[in-house]
Design an enzyme around this catalytic site. Structure first.
Site, PDB file in Angstrom:
ATOM      1  N   LYS A  34       0.815  -1.229   0.000  1.00  0.00           N
ATOM      2  CA  LYS A  34       0.000   0.000   0.000  1.00  0.00           C
ATOM      3  C   LYS A  34       0.842   1.270   0.000  1.00  0.00           C
ATOM      4  O   LYS A  34       0.448   2.278  -0.582  1.00  0.00           O
ATOM      5  CB  LYS A  34      -0.966   0.000   1.188  1.00  0.00           C
ATOM      6  CG  LYS A  34      -2.057  -1.056   1.048  1.00  0.00           C
ATOM      7  CD  LYS A  34      -3.066  -0.984   2.171  1.00  0.00           C
ATOM      8  CE  LYS A  34      -4.025  -2.163   2.091  1.00  0.00           C
ATOM      9  NZ  LYS A  34      -5.076  -2.119   3.107  1.00  0.00           N
ATOM     10  N   ASP A  80     -10.157   2.219   2.525  1.00  0.00           N
ATOM     11  CA  ASP A  80     -10.220   1.410   3.749  1.00  0.00           C
ATOM     12  C   ASP A  80     -10.981   2.123   4.876  1.00  0.00           C
ATOM     13  O   ASP A  80     -11.817   1.526   5.550  1.00  0.00           O
ATOM     14  CB  ASP A  80      -8.805   1.081   4.236  1.00  0.00           C
ATOM     15  CG  ASP A  80      -8.129   0.010   3.393  1.00  0.00           C
ATOM     16  OD1 ASP A  80      -8.841  -0.859   2.851  1.00  0.00           O
ATOM     17  OD2 ASP A  80      -6.889   0.036   3.289  1.00  0.00           O
TER      18      ASP A  80
END
Ligand code: ATR
Length: 278
Positions: free
Chosen positions: A71, A108
């Site tokens: 990420k 997220d």
């Protein structure tokens, strides 16, 4: 070179990625919304990440989900990041824009908040929230959680300095403070979120006995078939409820799907399927 004509191609890139439920989730969303798309898995080691992402898009790929451990590498690779990805310092969704540039987003945090509020019915405005862990998962969640207007939000971490630093970086967004586990008071806490990777080691953050109260809803961003060490601990300590992160998983995917396709899939059936072992 662009790829052969056919359904638009998407994938999740990670290492390892064989366990990822994203192909199932996006496949169900595509079916339910009538979108012509294929969604696969790319297992790419860190050293090969940039080349693999560039090759995917050069070959006509339309979008990627990014998971552990990439990420932050994705954040560094893309041409532009959305404000929420900038705050998170991490990218979990990449899409190619019309001019060919790559945009990185982070879904997220909004996935977590949507699960907490829409699926679990929690009211976060005015809530007292404790987050365990001060790594990337917490960084992604803080902006969306603070946007809900909690009364207080404490970040507790094994390495207290990381929690203090993270709280400082988000202090402009709301009442957030950082500390070590031994400094966590007994609240009471309306919501306790485990954002550590302790579950992977089969353990739980060392929070004192009184921290989880009868009014505390406990939420583990991790998920497992039955329980995680944290949801088990929460039940043993008499929490009001204990949830795993399956809902966060389907909601962050729905947000990514919407970014890519401009269609918002319903999540209920997919979440129910995953909770029943799909
Ligand atoms: P992620 O992106 O998953 O958040 P990370 O940035 O490596 O990964 O952060 C992992 C988090 O889990 C950190 O808060 C880490 O605590 P430290 O900052 O003190 O390292 C926490 N963590 C990992 N294993 C843990 C354990 N066994 N007990 C408590 N906390 C743990």
């Amino acid at each position: 070179m662009s790829g052969a004509p056919g359904p638009d191609r998407y994938a999740v890139v990670g290492h390892p990625v064989g366990h990822s439920r994203s192909p199932f989730i996006h496949g169900e969303y595509a079916r339910a919304t009538g979108q012509a798309m294929l969604y696969g898995r790319l297992d790419v080691a860190p050293a090969a990440f940039d080349a693999a992402v560039r090759a995917f898009f050069a070959d006509g790929g339309r979008g990627l989900n990014v998971t552990v451990p990439h990420k932050q590498a994705a954040f560094a690779l893309v041409d532009v990041v959305t404000p929420r990805a900038a705050r998170a310092g991490a990218v979990n969704t990449i899409r190619q824009r019309a001019d060919g540039s790559l945009e990185g987003d982070n879904t997220d945090g909004v996935g977590l908040v949507t699960d907490l509020t829409a699926n679990l019915g929690l009211r976060l405005a005015g809530a007292r929230i404790l987050i365990l862990g001060a790594g990337g998962a917490t960084r992604g969640a803080l902006g969306p959680l603070l946007a809900c207007g909690p009364a207080r939000l404490t970040v507790a971490n094994r390495t207290p300095a990381r929690a203090v630093e993270l709280a400082r970086a988000f202090a402009d967004l709301g009442p957030v403070e950082g500390c070590g586990y031994d400094a966590v008071d007994t609240g009471p806490w309306d919501l306790i979120v485990n954002a550590t990777s302790a579950s992977l080691a089969g353990t739980t953050p060392p929070i004192a006995a009184g921290v989880i109260g009868a009014g505390s809803v406990c939420y583990d961003m991790a998920y497992a078939r039955d329980d995680t060490p944290f949801t088990r601990l929460a039940r043993e300590r008499g929490a009001k409820a204990a949830h795993m992160g399956w809902g966060m998983l389907v909601e962050q995917a729905a947000e990514a799907f919407w970014l890519w396709r401009g269609v918002r899939p319903a999540t209920g059936a997919v979440l129910a399927a995953l909770l029943h072992g799909a």
